[in-house]
Design a protein around this motif. Structure first.
Motif, PDB file in Angstrom:
ATOM      1  N   GLY B  70      58.736  59.313  24.371  1.00  0.00           N
ATOM      2  CA  GLY B  70      57.966  60.454  23.889  1.00  0.00           C
ATOM      3  C   GLY B  70      56.480  60.246  24.073  1.00  0.00           C
ATOM      4  O   GLY B  70      56.037  59.236  24.639  1.00  0.00           O
ATOM      5  N   ALA B  71      55.714  61.219  23.581  1.00  0.00           N
ATOM      6  CA  ALA B  71      54.253  61.164  23.654  1.00  0.00           C
ATOM      7  C   ALA B  71      53.727  61.633  22.305  1.00  0.00           C
ATOM      8  O   ALA B  71      54.023  62.747  21.870  1.00  0.00           O
ATOM      9  N   TYR B  72      52.961  60.765  21.644  1.00  0.00           N
ATOM     10  CA  TYR B  72      52.540  60.976  20.258  1.00  0.00           C
ATOM     11  C   TYR B  72      51.027  61.119  20.231  1.00  0.00           C
ATOM     12  O   TYR B  72      50.312  60.243  20.728  1.00  0.00           O
ATOM     13  N   SER B  73      50.553  62.171  19.619  1.00  0.00           N
ATOM     14  CA  SER B  73      49.118  62.467  19.710  1.00  0.00           C
ATOM     15  C   SER B  73      48.539  63.046  18.427  1.00  0.00           C
ATOM     16  O   SER B  73      47.497  63.707  18.468  1.00  0.00           O
ATOM     17  N   ASP B  74      49.177  62.815  17.301  1.00  0.00           N
ATOM     18  CA  ASP B  74      48.608  63.237  16.025  1.00  0.00           C
ATOM     19  C   ASP B  74      47.196  62.654  15.906  1.00  0.00           C
ATOM     20  O   ASP B  74      47.022  61.433  16.028  1.00  0.00           O
ATOM     21  N   PRO B  75      46.175  63.491  15.669  1.00  0.00           N
ATOM     22  CA  PRO B  75      44.798  62.978  15.605  1.00  0.00           C
ATOM     23  C   PRO B  75      44.596  61.896  14.539  1.00  0.00           C
ATOM     24  O   PRO B  75      43.642  61.129  14.614  1.00  0.00           O
ATOM     25  N   MET B  84      46.218  59.130  21.959  1.00  0.00           N
ATOM     26  CA  MET B  84      47.585  59.586  22.193  1.00  0.00           C
ATOM     27  C   MET B  84      48.310  58.437  22.867  1.00  0.00           C
ATOM     28  O   MET B  84      47.691  57.618  23.545  1.00  0.00           O
ATOM     29  N   VAL B  86      51.829  57.354  25.238  1.00  0.00           N
ATOM     30  CA  VAL B  86      53.109  57.583  25.898  1.00  0.00           C
ATOM     31  C   VAL B  86      53.944  56.339  25.629  1.00  0.00           C
ATOM     32  O   VAL B  86      53.510  55.218  25.919  1.00  0.00           O
ATOM     33  N   GLY B 138      67.112  62.522  24.220  1.00  0.00           N
ATOM     34  CA  GLY B 138      66.016  63.439  23.903  1.00  0.00           C
ATOM     35  C   GLY B 138      64.665  62.772  24.050  1.00  0.00           C
ATOM     36  O   GLY B 138      64.564  61.574  24.345  1.00  0.00           O
ATOM     37  N   THR B 139      63.637  63.573  23.867  1.00  0.00           N
ATOM     38  CA  THR B 139      62.264  63.083  23.915  1.00  0.00           C
ATOM     39  C   THR B 139      61.554  63.564  22.660  1.00  0.00           C
ATOM     40  O   THR B 139      62.005  64.511  22.008  1.00  0.00           O
ATOM     41  N   PHE B 140      60.441  62.925  22.337  1.00  0.00           N
ATOM     42  CA  PHE B 140      59.827  63.124  21.020  1.00  0.00           C
ATOM     43  C   PHE B 140      58.317  63.286  21.112  1.00  0.00           C
ATOM     44  O   PHE B 140      57.682  62.761  22.028  1.00  0.00           O
ATOM     45  N   TRP B 141      57.762  64.009  20.151  1.00  0.00           N
ATOM     46  CA  TRP B 141      56.306  64.164  20.013  1.00  0.00           C
ATOM     47  C   TRP B 141      56.000  64.284  18.530  1.00  0.00           C
ATOM     48  O   TRP B 141      56.916  64.487  17.715  1.00  0.00           O
ATOM     49  N   SER B 142      54.717  64.139  18.178  1.00  0.00           N
ATOM     50  CA  SER B 142      54.343  63.979  16.767  1.00  0.00           C
ATOM     51  C   SER B 142      54.864  65.089  15.865  1.00  0.00           C
ATOM     52  O   SER B 142      55.349  64.831  14.770  1.00  0.00           O
ATOM     53  N   THR B 143      54.756  66.335  16.294  1.00  0.00           N
ATOM     54  CA  THR B 143      55.096  67.449  15.408  1.00  0.00           C
ATOM     55  C   THR B 143      56.470  68.035  15.698  1.00  0.00           C
ATOM     56  O   THR B 143      56.780  69.128  15.217  1.00  0.00           O
ATOM     57  N   LYS B 144      57.265  67.338  16.488  1.00  0.00           N
ATOM     58  CA  LYS B 144      58.625  67.824  16.740  1.00  0.00           C
ATOM     59  C   LYS B 144      59.367  67.964  15.419  1.00  0.00           C
ATOM     60  O   LYS B 144      59.245  67.089  14.548  1.00  0.00           O
TER      61      LYS B 144
END
Lengths: 148, 148
Positions: B70-75, B84, B86, B138-144
């Motif tokens: 995933g890619a995580y980018s919560d400020p 952020m 990857v 699956g793939t993931f991100w901060s606000t998923k």
């Protein structure tokens, strides 16, 4: 000491039946060429929100992320400077596609026709990877070994 | 006008049997806490090469990327500035894990034990997502939206 890093961008693949939504670029680099909707991520903004904002600005569509297709960061992918992009697969949740201020026009291209077309940046590679993703899933990056 | 963007980083999940390789941070933020091997991406470097370089620097291991988790980018994920990351799932292709200059020490933690532990940054969320990925992909991100 000031470290230098690639600049993060986002792009989104929106499919409807066999068609992918592309925007014709209004500006250089790659003026008048087709690219996926996308753009730079602002400080303080998540990449998923940047993707939604850019999709709205360029296509007037409200979209939601479904999956991440990959992250592409070849230093040569953008002639201006080193950028990296996280590519989402999205769905349209509201609106009708209409070119926004940042896009010259929008165009639906058939996924079957991508080999005969040119695209901005590394979006040809990204669309090929998306075709592969549709049949076998997986995630992608610039230097991933590809068997074709 | 100078645009400001999040700063890209990379992290890698390396699993061996039921264990995940973590590094104990030598420096603030999160000094002495466990984090995934990773760090900043340099200009001119692909994210996958940054991941391999950081894994080598911190754990003395040669690793290869398998998938993107995933890619995580919560400020708020890094108190220093907006970053952020990857996150790759990797495999060890050569070497024995040994703490490098940038890591205080390395530690194998059991994936079953993550709920009782603290981790640097948003690495607790990332490890939870990895557990989910192991069963359902699956793939993931901060606000998923997550169902747990």
């Amino acid at each position: 000491m000031k470290y230098r890093n690639p600049t993060p961008t986002v792009d989104v693949i929106l499919q409807c039946n066999s068609k992918i939504l592309m925007v014709k670029r209004k500006r250089d680099p790659f003026k008048d060429q087709l690219s996926l909707p996308g753009g730079f991520v602002n400080e303080g903004e998540t990449i998923e929100n940047a993707m939604k904002r850019e999709a709205m600005e360029e296509t007037s569509l409200e979209v939601e992320p479904i999956e991440i297709l990959g992250a592409y960061s070849d230093p040569r992918r953008d002639p201006r400077k080193h950028t990296m992009t996280v590519v989402f697969v999205g769905i349209i949740v509201h609106g009708s596609p209409m070119a926004g201020d940042d896009a010259g026009s929008i165009e639906w291209i058939d996924l079957a026709d991508i080999e005969s077309k040119q695209f901005a940046f590394d979006h040809h590679m990204i669309l090929r990877d998306y075709k592969k993703w549709k049949t076998s899933g997986g995630t992608f990056w610039s230097t991933k070994r590809r068997n074709d």
